[in-house]
Design a protein around this motif. Structure first.
Motif, PDB file in Angstrom:
ATOM      1  N   VAL A 184     -17.648  -4.441 -11.207  1.00 27.31           N
ATOM      2  CA  VAL A 184     -17.508  -3.161 -11.914  1.00 27.31           C
ATOM      3  C   VAL A 184     -17.166  -2.073 -10.897  1.00 27.31           C
ATOM      4  O   VAL A 184     -17.571  -2.145  -9.724  1.00 27.31           O
ATOM      5  CB  VAL A 184     -18.793  -2.778 -12.677  1.00 27.31           C
ATOM      6  CG1 VAL A 184     -19.066  -3.776 -13.780  1.00 27.31           C
ATOM      7  CG2 VAL A 184     -19.991  -2.677 -11.745  1.00 27.31           C
ATOM      8  N   PRO A 185     -16.412  -1.048 -11.325  1.00 26.74           N
ATOM      9  CA  PRO A 185     -16.061   0.053 -10.416  1.00 26.74           C
ATOM     10  C   PRO A 185     -17.242   0.999 -10.261  1.00 26.74           C
ATOM     11  O   PRO A 185     -17.380   1.977 -10.984  1.00 26.74           O
ATOM     12  CB  PRO A 185     -14.870   0.717 -11.111  1.00 26.74           C
ATOM     13  CG  PRO A 185     -15.086   0.430 -12.561  1.00 26.74           C
ATOM     14  CD  PRO A 185     -15.762  -0.901 -12.636  1.00 26.74           C
ATOM     15  N   LEU A 186     -18.094   0.707  -9.293  1.00 26.51           N
ATOM     16  CA  LEU A 186     -19.359   1.421  -9.170  1.00 26.51           C
ATOM     17  C   LEU A 186     -19.238   2.722  -8.381  1.00 26.51           C
ATOM     18  O   LEU A 186     -20.054   3.628  -8.535  1.00 26.51           O
ATOM     19  CB  LEU A 186     -20.402   0.517  -8.516  1.00 26.51           C
ATOM     20  CG  LEU A 186     -21.870   0.822  -8.818  1.00 26.51           C
ATOM     21  CD1 LEU A 186     -22.134   0.803 -10.312  1.00 26.51           C
ATOM     22  CD2 LEU A 186     -22.770  -0.186  -8.121  1.00 26.51           C
ATOM     23  N   ALA A 187     -18.230   2.823  -7.523  1.00 26.40           N
ATOM     24  CA  ALA A 187     -18.047   4.044  -6.725  1.00 26.40           C
ATOM     25  C   ALA A 187     -16.581   4.191  -6.360  1.00 26.40           C
ATOM     26  O   ALA A 187     -15.827   3.211  -6.353  1.00 26.40           O
ATOM     27  CB  ALA A 187     -18.907   4.009  -5.454  1.00 26.40           C
ATOM     28  N   ARG A 214      -9.477  13.324  -5.808  1.00 23.47           N
ATOM     29  CA  ARG A 214      -8.912  12.239  -6.613  1.00 23.47           C
ATOM     30  C   ARG A 214      -9.196  10.901  -5.937  1.00 23.47           C
ATOM     31  O   ARG A 214      -9.264  10.788  -4.702  1.00 23.47           O
ATOM     32  CB  ARG A 214      -7.426  12.466  -6.844  1.00 23.47           C
ATOM     33  CG  ARG A 214      -6.542  12.503  -5.600  1.00 23.47           C
ATOM     34  CD  ARG A 214      -5.962  11.155  -5.322  1.00 23.47           C
ATOM     35  NE  ARG A 214      -4.906  11.164  -4.309  1.00 23.47           N
ATOM     36  CZ  ARG A 214      -4.340  10.054  -3.859  1.00 23.47           C
ATOM     37  NH1 ARG A 214      -4.746   8.883  -4.295  1.00 23.47           N
ATOM     38  NH2 ARG A 214      -3.397  10.118  -2.948  1.00 23.47           N
ATOM     39  N   PRO A 215      -9.405   9.849  -6.739  1.00 23.27           N
ATOM     40  CA  PRO A 215      -9.755   8.535  -6.172  1.00 23.27           C
ATOM     41  C   PRO A 215      -8.670   7.985  -5.250  1.00 23.27           C
ATOM     42  O   PRO A 215      -7.482   8.031  -5.584  1.00 23.27           O
ATOM     43  CB  PRO A 215      -9.923   7.653  -7.414  1.00 23.27           C
ATOM     44  CG  PRO A 215     -10.245   8.606  -8.516  1.00 23.27           C
ATOM     45  CD  PRO A 215      -9.452   9.848  -8.205  1.00 23.27           C
ATOM     46  N   LEU A 216      -9.095   7.474  -4.114  1.00 17.18           N
ATOM     47  CA  LEU A 216      -8.192   6.791  -3.191  1.00 17.18           C
ATOM     48  C   LEU A 216      -8.548   5.309  -3.121  1.00 17.18           C
ATOM     49  O   LEU A 216      -7.679   4.439  -3.179  1.00 17.18           O
ATOM     50  CB  LEU A 216      -8.281   7.419  -1.796  1.00 17.18           C
ATOM     51  CG  LEU A 216      -7.295   6.894  -0.752  1.00 17.18           C
ATOM     52  CD1 LEU A 216      -5.857   7.255  -1.132  1.00 17.18           C
ATOM     53  CD2 LEU A 216      -7.621   7.438   0.644  1.00 17.18           C
ATOM     54  N   TRP A 217      -9.840   5.022  -2.986  1.00 20.50           N
ATOM     55  CA  TRP A 217     -10.346   3.650  -2.958  1.00 20.50           C
ATOM     56  C   TRP A 217     -11.442   3.497  -4.015  1.00 20.50           C
ATOM     57  O   TRP A 217     -12.232   4.409  -4.226  1.00 20.50           O
ATOM     58  CB  TRP A 217     -10.970   3.314  -1.591  1.00 20.50           C
ATOM     59  CG  TRP A 217     -10.019   3.322  -0.450  1.00 20.50           C
ATOM     60  CD1 TRP A 217      -9.700   4.386   0.349  1.00 20.50           C
ATOM     61  CD2 TRP A 217      -9.266   2.215   0.055  1.00 20.50           C
ATOM     62  NE1 TRP A 217      -8.795   4.008   1.309  1.00 20.50           N
ATOM     63  CE2 TRP A 217      -8.516   2.676   1.161  1.00 20.50           C
ATOM     64  CE3 TRP A 217      -9.171   0.870  -0.311  1.00 20.50           C
ATOM     65  CZ2 TRP A 217      -7.674   1.848   1.885  1.00 20.50           C
ATOM     66  CZ3 TRP A 217      -8.336   0.046   0.417  1.00 20.50           C
ATOM     67  CH2 TRP A 217      -7.595   0.534   1.501  1.00 20.50           C
ATOM     68  N   THR A 218     -11.483   2.330  -4.626  1.00 25.19           N
ATOM     69  CA  THR A 218     -12.558   2.001  -5.550  1.00 25.19           C
ATOM     70  C   THR A 218     -13.420   0.899  -4.955  1.00 25.19           C
ATOM     71  O   THR A 218     -12.888  -0.072  -4.407  1.00 25.19           O
ATOM     72  CB  THR A 218     -12.009   1.549  -6.912  1.00 25.19           C
ATOM     73  OG1 THR A 218     -11.241   2.619  -7.480  1.00 25.19           O
ATOM     74  CG2 THR A 218     -13.139   1.190  -7.869  1.00 25.19           C
ATOM     75  N   PHE A 250       0.827  -1.200   0.000  1.00 25.34           N
ATOM     76  CA  PHE A 250       0.000   0.000   0.000  1.00 25.34           C
ATOM     77  C   PHE A 250       0.870   1.263   0.000  1.00 25.34           C
ATOM     78  O   PHE A 250       0.564   2.242  -0.678  1.00 25.34           O
ATOM     79  CB  PHE A 250      -0.923   0.015   1.208  1.00 25.34           C
ATOM     80  CG  PHE A 250      -2.179  -0.825   1.045  1.00 25.34           C
ATOM     81  CD1 PHE A 250      -2.289  -1.762   0.027  1.00 25.34           C
ATOM     82  CD2 PHE A 250      -3.248  -0.686   1.921  1.00 25.34           C
ATOM     83  CE1 PHE A 250      -3.428  -2.535  -0.132  1.00 25.34           C
ATOM     84  CE2 PHE A 250      -4.402  -1.447   1.778  1.00 25.34           C
ATOM     85  CZ  PHE A 250      -4.492  -2.371   0.749  1.00 25.34           C
ATOM     86  N   ALA A 251       1.948   1.244   0.777  1.00 23.07           N
ATOM     87  CA  ALA A 251       2.835   2.405   0.828  1.00 23.07           C
ATOM     88  C   ALA A 251       3.476   2.672  -0.525  1.00 23.07           C
ATOM     89  O   ALA A 251       3.715   3.832  -0.895  1.00 23.07           O
ATOM     90  CB  ALA A 251       3.911   2.192   1.890  1.00 23.07           C
ATOM     91  N   GLU A 252       3.748   1.597  -1.286  1.00 21.32           N
ATOM     92  CA  GLU A 252       4.302   1.754  -2.633  1.00 21.32           C
ATOM     93  C   GLU A 252       3.262   2.291  -3.605  1.00 21.32           C
ATOM     94  O   GLU A 252       3.564   3.087  -4.489  1.00 21.32           O
ATOM     95  CB  GLU A 252       4.815   0.409  -3.152  1.00 21.32           C
ATOM     96  CG  GLU A 252       6.006  -0.152  -2.390  1.00 21.32           C
ATOM     97  CD  GLU A 252       6.280  -1.605  -2.774  1.00 21.32           C
ATOM     98  OE1 GLU A 252       5.541  -2.150  -3.630  1.00 21.32           O
ATOM     99  OE2 GLU A 252       7.229  -2.198  -2.230  1.00 21.32           O
ATOM    100  N   LEU A 253       2.031   1.831  -3.455  1.00 16.62           N
ATOM    101  CA  LEU A 253       0.962   2.197  -4.379  1.00 16.62           C
ATOM    102  C   LEU A 253       0.563   3.656  -4.282  1.00 16.62           C
ATOM    103  O   LEU A 253       0.412   4.347  -5.299  1.00 16.62           O
ATOM    104  CB  LEU A 253      -0.285   1.346  -4.111  1.00 16.62           C
ATOM    105  CG  LEU A 253      -0.328  -0.068  -4.639  1.00 16.62           C
ATOM    106  CD1 LEU A 253      -1.542  -0.791  -4.054  1.00 16.62           C
ATOM    107  CD2 LEU A 253      -0.417  -0.068  -6.165  1.00 16.62           C
ATOM    108  N   PRO A 271      -7.588  -0.269  -3.103  1.00 17.88           N
ATOM    109  CA  PRO A 271      -6.928   0.969  -3.544  1.00 17.88           C
ATOM    110  C   PRO A 271      -7.071   1.203  -5.046  1.00 17.88           C
ATOM    111  O   PRO A 271      -6.841   0.312  -5.858  1.00 17.88           O
ATOM    112  CB  PRO A 271      -5.461   0.732  -3.147  1.00 17.88           C
ATOM    113  CG  PRO A 271      -5.547  -0.162  -1.954  1.00 17.88           C
ATOM    114  CD  PRO A 271      -6.690  -1.092  -2.249  1.00 17.88           C
ATOM    115  N   SER A 272      -7.454   2.413  -5.392  1.00 19.32           N
ATOM    116  CA  SER A 272      -7.758   2.739  -6.786  1.00 19.32           C
ATOM    117  C   SER A 272      -6.556   2.575  -7.708  1.00 19.32           C
ATOM    118  O   SER A 272      -6.722   2.270  -8.900  1.00 19.32           O
ATOM    119  CB  SER A 272      -8.279   4.181  -6.878  1.00 19.32           C
ATOM    120  OG  SER A 272      -9.457   4.340  -6.125  1.00 19.32           O
TER     121      SER A 272
END
Length: 325
Positions: free
Chosen positions: A140-143, A310-314, A29-32, A124-125
């Motif tokens: 599907v990426p709904l939110a 900006r997206p953080l989680w999908t 996660f820290a890398e992403l 994570p997005s």
């Protein structure tokens, strides 16, 4: 104890595997994305472990929950939900694929049989390797949960002299409900919202509760008519809370509902509402603000990034849950 589990191929207990993989997941996660909080152990549930050997194992916890009739989450959620909480470590797409293949066998029959059901996973997005696995299994990426750092809005729009933005009062309740219902109806076409028969009554109760908590609600008015609504609030991501698994620890502002009437969109109403609300959402010490929007929504998916989110989680989802493959 995480919850119900089965034997692993390596002979180690599922709880041990989860703990070991969590350390790798925190590094991943820290890398992403530096905006992510440290990865945390999933909630109690049915533990799943797949693969074997270093780098080949992946784990997760499957949970189930039901929302009772009349509850606010039913405005954006299915009634029966099965949720996968992956702990992939460094296994990437291969680990995600194996874990997703095991998931349908862990879904209770009552959830599989329910038409008003969903299979959900939050991830994570920026992890596009896992995204490919989610798509392959019918999700599907709904939110998305999107975040914004504190600060003023970039750019200035010419202010419409006929537009007034003001805090809402309790005597504005019915106008707020009408605007909120427009948002629910629109989002039900392009996201996870559900236009249920009791939606208006549920929303009316939720608004009253928001006023009772002293949370800010802003209205936009043009020529004496209410044309826009922004419901907001402040909350804490504290260790052990559900929000701490999604956001860094600290205080956060959030936007719960944004609505502009058809015919008034694209005319600066939303921008004026956000500009008015940001000072209330960014008191000293706040980490930032967050909100959820639907990527398939052609309005919000453009509007919110333009305003610094900006997206953080999908949130990956498939409805009904039986469609998970």
């Amino acid at each position: 104890m995480i919850g119900r589990s089965r034997a692993t191929p390596s002979g180690r207990s599922p709880e041990v595997v989860l703990t070991e993989l969590l350390r790798d997941q925190q590094a991943r996660f820290a890398e992403l994305d530096t905006g992510l909080p440290p990865a945390v152990l999933p909630p109690p549930g049915d533990v799943v472990v797949v693969g074997d050997g270093p780098g080949g194992e992946a784990a997760g916890v499957v949970t189930q929950h039901s929302w009772p009739a009349g509850s606010a989450p039913l405005l954006w959620s299915a009634a029966e939900v099965t949720e996968l909480h992956p702990v992939l470590g460094h296994s990437g797409r291969r680990g995600a694929d194996r874990l997703l293949a095991e998931w349908p066998g862990r879904v209770p029959a009552r959830v599989r049989a329910a038409a008003d059901s969903a299979a959900v996973v939050t991830w994570p997005s920026r992890d596009v390797a896992a995204a490919r696995a989610f798509l392959d299994h019918g999700l599907v990426p709904l939110a998305v949960l999107a975040v914004r750092r504190p600060g003023p809005l970039a750019g200035v729009l010419d202010r419409d002299p006929g537009l007034e933005v003001r805090p809402a009062g309790e005597d504005d309740l019915e106008g707020c409900v009408e605007l909120a219902m427009h948002e629910i109806a629109y989002s039900s076409m392009v996201g996870g919202s559900v236009l249920r028969p009791d939606a208006e009554a549920v929303k009316r109760t939720a608004l009253r509760e928001r006023w009772a908590r002293g949370e800010p609600i802003f209205l936009a008015e043009r020529d004496g008519r209410l044309v826009g609504l922004l419901e907001c609030g402040l909350t804490e991501a504290t260790p052990g809370s559900w929000l701490a698994g999604l956001l860094p620890t600290g205080r956060w502002g959030y936007v719960n509902c944004a609505s502009v009437l058809p015919g008034h969109r694209g005319r600066g109403v939303g921008h004026a509402l956000v500009a008015a609300a940001l000072p209330a959402l960014q008191p000293p010490g706040v980490r930032g603000t967050y909100l959820y929007y639907n990527p398939p929504n052609p309005v919000s998916s453009v509007f919110w990034p333009r305003h610094g989110y900006r997206p953080l989680w999908t949130l990956w989802e498939v409805r009904p849950a039986a469609a998970l493959r």
